[in-house]
Design a protein around this motif. Structure first.
Motif, mmCIF file in Angstrom:
data_model
loop_
_atom_site.group_PDB
_atom_site.id
_atom_site.type_symbol
_atom_site.label_atom_id
_atom_site.label_comp_id
_atom_site.label_asym_id
_atom_site.label_seq_id
_atom_site.Cartn_x
_atom_site.Cartn_y
_atom_site.Cartn_z
ATOM 1 N N THR A 79 0.831 -1.197 0.000
ATOM 2 C CA THR A 79 0.000 0.000 0.000
ATOM 3 C C THR A 79 0.870 1.253 0.000
ATOM 4 O O THR A 79 0.588 2.227 -0.701
ATOM 5 N N GLN A 100 -7.180 0.022 -1.051
ATOM 6 C CA GLN A 100 -7.377 -1.296 -0.451
ATOM 7 C C GLN A 100 -8.803 -1.459 0.082
ATOM 8 O O GLN A 100 -9.330 -2.558 0.120
ATOM 9 N N ASP A 109 -5.077 -1.673 -5.421
ATOM 10 C CA ASP A 109 -4.494 -2.184 -4.182
ATOM 11 C C ASP A 109 -5.394 -3.282 -3.619
ATOM 12 O O ASP A 109 -6.464 -2.994 -3.099
ATOM 13 N N GLU A 110 -4.955 -4.496 -3.749
ATOM 14 C CA GLU A 110 -5.715 -5.669 -3.303
ATOM 15 C C GLU A 110 -7.182 -5.592 -3.730
ATOM 16 O O GLU A 110 -8.086 -5.580 -2.895
#
Ligand SMILES: Nc1ncnc2c1ncn2[C@@H]1O[C@H](COP(=O)(O)OP(=O)(O)OP(=O)(O)O)[C@@H](O)[C@H]1O
Ligand SMILES: [Mg+2]
Lengths: 327, 279
Positions: free
Chosen positions: A44, A84, A160-161
């Motif tokens: 991140t 995320q 992000d993820e």
């Protein structure tokens, strides 16, 4: 092909914690880079530095040819960011959210309207378009979140993820969307803790741990790096684990790992090695309930690179996991 | 794909900063409509204050220089107005802390928009909400015996001063909202400074009834000046005027202190915004 993301020597500290410790990254245009690492690896932080949200303590980064430090607005015009956790407004409807972001990208209202309808359709949110996000499921929120970062068709996308917390079906759906975007020419930097995700989507994988690159390459080169195939056995009697390890060591090309009644070790030489393994186990008087030869997964890569599995936290391995030393 | 390459707007006459700020303000106002409970409770508290002070404490607080029956209620209402708009700052604090937690601030920061726009939109929306709050409060006041005695033009000036003050504290509240680590802390940190700010003022009791050193604090407190200016403009009793400069020039002092506070806290908040990320 030119590199549209290039970072070198990125360092970011939070007090004592070194989140990025001299990270180097390059992503060429139109490809997907998978940034892979366990919790706290710095994924991140890396995305935030590249998306101009954080200033690095050292190092340089250019995105779309612009320095993230000195030309943040030029960078922002070329990127879409999906963080995320879904970052959309809870009280607005799906459509209002997309319109708001369209307005903030300074797109013409008519364009925003057409693009909003198109994205809602594409992400299967048309039916829910006029409902407040408080009524959305986690998966719907994530899809809207991704839609919001696509409103201005950015050539570079940071994800992000993106699939954390999604059910398998939504996950496959999102993978397809990402593939389509790449087919249209988008460059993607994707972080993930899921090795199969990187395997599925990324042209190139960079494995990071504790803020540094510990390996990079394609999924295949990474797998080759740890010696190709692995032999995996399950033994009948856990007390025989040490003898089994001795047997495997005699046929293995690397480190033997032991987890309760299961052992595995890298091998080479194709299926003849199976015969050798059975003989060696027999010689050690170890009864085996299961024995397979399998292609390595990125999990194995991770284990051999970092000494801990990917989906596990940075905490020390549990006591039940012991590792044998290679020959 | 049916849409073509992104079509960018012409630069609006108001400029991008204002344009972006209004997009964000619109979003914040939609929130107000979607969560009427929030607005309702932000109205209930001042209305309860009006009723408590008017009926419970009212008789016990003499207004020097005016002994009419409804003197305290007339004195009280501008005080409640001042207190209410000051407490609006807490909404900015909590709102921004929530945006931060949700990652919206991260997302806004990754957009090619002007960096003051999110805070500008927030403070404008929070101020506009006070228009509705002041309307409801004024009606409550009229019901308990408060009157506008000095003409509608002066009354409008009084309301404008109150809104300017609301806008000013919204910047302070925004700065706090960006500083605190989470919305839970925000709801405490956003309120804590408002109690001394509003109670160490002439909002509820005349300054002349306070001990000496408190009189000085209260006289220089901008809450006192905005409340006194409103009393003067509404033609409500002011108590015995303090000789301190801010109390002699209440409207002017209010304008100056708002300008100074915005000049301090807007840049502080924007600077914080530029470097902040959610955890
Ligand atoms: N704002 C912050 N303040 C202090 N430490 C931080 C902050 N943000 C990140 N860290 C620390 O920096 C390190 C890297 O964090 P980062 O969030 O980049 O990891 P990650 O790879 O994204 O992890 P995850 O998979 O859990 O999302 C961690 O040790 C984390 O605790
Ligand atoms: Mg992360």
């Amino acid at each position: 092909m030119s590199d549209v993301i290039e970072a070198s020597g990125l360092v970011k500290r939070y007090g004592e914690v070194v989140a990025l410790d001299g990270l180097d990254l390059r992503v060429s245009e139109g490809t997907v880079l998978g940034l892979l690492g366990p919790n706290g690896a710095g994924k991140t932080t890396a995305v935030r530095v590249l998306a101009t949200l954080l200033k690095p303590d050292a190092g340089t980064a250019k995105v779309a040819g612009h320095d993230v430090r000195t030309k943040p607005n030029a960078v922002r015009r070329s990127i879409g960011l999906t963080g995320q956790y879904a970052a959309v407004d809870e009280y607005l409807t799906g459509r209002e959210n997309l319109r708001m972001f369209g307005g903030l990208y300074h797109l013409k209202p008519a364009y925003v309207k057409a693009r909003t309808d198109e994205l809602l359709e594409r992400f299967d949110l048309t039916a829910a378009a006029n409902r407040s996000l408080r009524t959305y499921s986690g998966g719907m929120r994530r899809r809207l979140d991704l839609a919001a970062s696509l409103i201005a068709k950015p050539p570079i996308l940071f994800l992000d993820e993106p699939t954390t917390g999604l059910d398998p079906r939504s996950r496959l759906g999102l993978w397809q969307v990402i593939r389509d975007l790449v087919a249209e020419g988008t460059t993607v930097l994707l972080t993930t803790q899921y090795l199969d995700e990187a395997d599925q989507l990324a042209n190139e994988i960079v494995v990071i741990d504790k803020g540094r690159v510990i390996a990079k390459g394609t999924a295949d080169t990474l797998k080759d790096q740890i010696g190709g195939d692995r032999i995996e056995i399950t033994i009948a009697d856990v007390a025989k684990a040490n003898s089994a390890a001795v047997a495997l060591r005699s046929v293995s090309t690397g480190e033997v790992s032991i987890e309760d009644d299961r052992l595995s070790a890298p091998v080479s030489g194709g299926s003849t090695v199976l015969v050798d393994a059975i003989r060696a186990l027999d010689a050690q008087d170890v009864a085996v309930t299961d024995l397979v030869l399998r292609r390595p997964t990125l999990d194995d890569v991770f284990l051999s690179l970092t000494g801990h599995a990917a989906e596990e936290d940075n905490s020390p391995p549990p006591p039940s996991r012991r590792r044998g030393r290679g020959q | 794909m049916t849409t073509g390459a992104p079509e960018i707007m012409k630069r609006p006459i108001i400029g991008w900063g204002l344009h972006d700020g209004l997009v964000v303000a619109r979003r914040n106002l939609i929130q107000t409509i979607r969560v009427p409970e929030l607005l309702f409770f932000s109205l209930v508290q001042p209305v309860i204050f009006v009723l408590l002070f008017a009926y419970v404490f009212g008789g016990a607080i003499p207004i020097p220089g005016d002994d009419g029956a409804s003197a305290y209620r007339e004195y009280l209402m501008p005080g409640i107005f001042g207190q209410t708009v000051a407490f609006a700052a807490a909404a900015s604090t909590v709102g921004l802390a929530e945006d931060m937690k949700r990652g919206l601030i991260d997302r806004f920061r990754a957009l090619p928009m002007s960096s003051g726009a999110v805070l500008f939109g927030r403070t404008v929306a929070d101020t506009l909400r006070q228009v509705l709050v002041l309307t409801v409060l004024s009606i409550t006041g009229l019901l308990v015996g408060w009157r506008i005695n000095n003409g509608i033009f002066n009354a409008i000036l009084a309301y404008l001063l109150l809104l300017l003050f609301a806008y000013t504290v919204a910047w302070i509240g925004s700065w706090i909202g960006l500083k605190v680590p989470n919305p839970e802390t925000a709801s405490t940190a956003g309120l804590i400074w408002l109690f001394p700010l509003t109670f160490l003022s002439n909002a509820f009791v005349p300054i002349s009834s306070m001990p000496g050193w408190l009189q000085v604090v209260a006289a220089w407190n901008p809450v006192s000046s905005v409340v006194l200016a409103a009393r003067e403009l509404f033609g409500n009793p002011t108590g015995i005027p303090s000789t301190a400069w801010p109390m002699q020039h209440a409207a002017l002092y209010t304008l100056i202190s708002c300008a100074v506070l915005i000049a301090i806290f807007a840049p502080l908040a924007i600077r914080k915004y530029r470097s902040t990320t959610s955890r």
